[in-house]
Design a protein around this motif. Structure first.
Motif, PDB file in Angstrom:
ATOM      1  N   LEU A 157       0.823  -1.212   0.000  1.00  0.00           N
ATOM      2  CA  LEU A 157       0.000   0.000   0.000  1.00  0.00           C
ATOM      3  C   LEU A 157       0.857   1.262   0.000  1.00  0.00           C
ATOM      4  O   LEU A 157       0.513   2.249  -0.655  1.00  0.00           O
ATOM      5  CB  LEU A 157      -0.948  -0.009   1.201  1.00  0.00           C
ATOM      6  N   HIS A 158       1.965   1.259   0.721  1.00  0.00           N
ATOM      7  CA  HIS A 158       2.841   2.428   0.754  1.00  0.00           C
ATOM      8  C   HIS A 158       3.368   2.728  -0.651  1.00  0.00           C
ATOM      9  O   HIS A 158       3.353   3.881  -1.109  1.00  0.00           O
ATOM     10  CB  HIS A 158       3.998   2.190   1.728  1.00  0.00           C
ATOM     11  N   SER A 159       3.812   1.694  -1.356  1.00  0.00           N
ATOM     12  CA  SER A 159       4.337   1.878  -2.712  1.00  0.00           C
ATOM     13  C   SER A 159       3.243   2.320  -3.675  1.00  0.00           C
ATOM     14  O   SER A 159       3.465   3.172  -4.545  1.00  0.00           O
ATOM     15  CB  SER A 159       4.974   0.579  -3.209  1.00  0.00           C
ATOM     16  N   ALA A 160       2.050   1.738  -3.551  1.00  0.00           N
ATOM     17  CA  ALA A 160       0.944   2.113  -4.424  1.00  0.00           C
ATOM     18  C   ALA A 160       0.563   3.580  -4.233  1.00  0.00           C
ATOM     19  O   ALA A 160       0.317   4.309  -5.205  1.00  0.00           O
ATOM     20  CB  ALA A 160      -0.257   1.214  -4.152  1.00  0.00           C
ATOM     21  N   MET A 161       0.527   4.017  -2.975  1.00  0.00           N
ATOM     22  CA  MET A 161       0.204   5.414  -2.705  1.00  0.00           C
ATOM     23  C   MET A 161       1.306   6.337  -3.217  1.00  0.00           C
ATOM     24  O   MET A 161       1.025   7.434  -3.724  1.00  0.00           O
ATOM     25  CB  MET A 161      -0.018   5.625  -1.205  1.00  0.00           C
ATOM     26  N   ALA A 162       2.546   5.920  -3.103  1.00  0.00           N
ATOM     27  CA  ALA A 162       3.655   6.742  -3.596  1.00  0.00           C
ATOM     28  C   ALA A 162       3.525   7.000  -5.093  1.00  0.00           C
ATOM     29  O   ALA A 162       3.831   8.092  -5.582  1.00  0.00           O
ATOM     30  CB  ALA A 162       4.989   6.078  -3.273  1.00  0.00           C
TER      31      ALA A 162
END
Length: 300
Positions: A157-162
């Motif tokens: 999720l962190h990478s997707a939001m980035a």
């Protein structure tokens, strides 16, 4: 200091969501000014419905998001708080885990805690968040070049939001460690509250000022998705003209509110960032919770 009490975090969330609709912010729904086919009581109902799931100790961020959005949709019948949930779920997780070294937790402590929470997000969190976003079906979502919400995510999720942080202010918080909320937002709010005793009128003025601060500094993502970045920037220019005013004319604000709603313009992301700021502020300083806003009978 021990981890934050679950009841405090729950109270802070409902308090922040209540202030969101107690404060008449142009283009947003409030007790005094419904709009966009929604009323304030729907926002209160969805906040209450989402609260337990969002603050569920021991559950993952993705689980909180998916469950809270599902309960909110069931309570309100429409999307009232997807952005709020996406912002407050990781914050709640971080506040629960905080073990500050000082008697009173600080924004710095919160920034360290949220970074730890964000670093642990995994692909299961992404899948749950994607399902929640699809369920809420926010207007103007469109297609993304990579990790489209309409597909199965292949990154955490962190990478997707980035990947989305350049076009969405909520995603940007995941990418920058909630710097806008725990930095800019808290600074705006505290500056407005530090000039005298904190009562309800001062608190509502501080909420409006914080919202204007967000809207004037960053074009609203919700407006940009639905109406384009050029209009979002024009609304930010209008907010900037009002942000520095010591006193704001309620008649002029009401006229701006009417104009925005007439054209279907809702600075919703700026409101979501303001709610997240209020939530964080109350978790860091529970004395703020003593200043409450009376609910209309329809919201009781």
């Amino acid at each position: 200091m021990s981890a934050a009490r679950p009841d405090l975090i729950e109270e802070a969330f409902v308090w922040a969501c209540t202030l969101d609709v107690a404060c008449a912010k142009p283009g947003n729904v409030s007790f005094s000014a419904p709009g966009h086919r929604m009323t304030a009581d729907l926002f209160i109902a969805s906040a209450r419905a989402a609260c337990t799931a969002l603050t569920g100790r021991g559950t993952s961020v993705g689980e909180r998001i998916e469950r809270a959005v599902s309960l909110s949709m069931s309570a309100a019948g429409c999307n009232t708080n997807l952005g709020i949930v996406l912002l407050c779920a990781p914050l709640a997780h971080a506040f629960e885990a905080m073990q500050p070294t000082h008697a009173t937790p600080t924004a710095h402590d919160a920034r360290l805690a949220i970074r730890a929470t964000l670093s642990r997000l995994d692909i299961a969190d992404a899948r749950a968040a994607y399902r929640a976003i699809a369920l809420a079906n926010p207007g103007g979502l469109g297609d993304a070049p990579s990790q489209n919400v309409g597909t199965e995510p292949t990154v955490d999720l962190h990478s997707a939001m980035a990947l989305a942080s350049g076009r969405d202010s909520i995603a940007r918080q995941y990418a920058n460690g909630f710097a806008d909320v725990l930095g800019f937002g808290l600074t705006q709010l505290r500056a407005a509250l530090d000039v005298g005793p904190v009562d309800q009128p001062r608190l509502l003025r501080a909420v409006l000022g914080t919202w204007l601060g967000f809207l004037s500094h960053w074009p609203d993502s919700h407006i940009a998705r639905k109406h384009g970045i050029a209009l979002a920037r024009r609304v930010s220019d209008e907010a900037r003209a009002r942000h520095g005013q010591a006193e704001r004319d309620p008649v002029e604000l009401a006229a701006w509110d009417n104009a925005l709603k007439r054209d279907g313009i809702n600075p919703g992301t700026s409101a979501d960032l303001t709610v997240a700021t209020l939530f964080a502020a109350a978790c860091l300083d529970p004395s703020l919770l003593r200043v409450s806003c009376a609910l209309p009978e329809s919201c009781m």
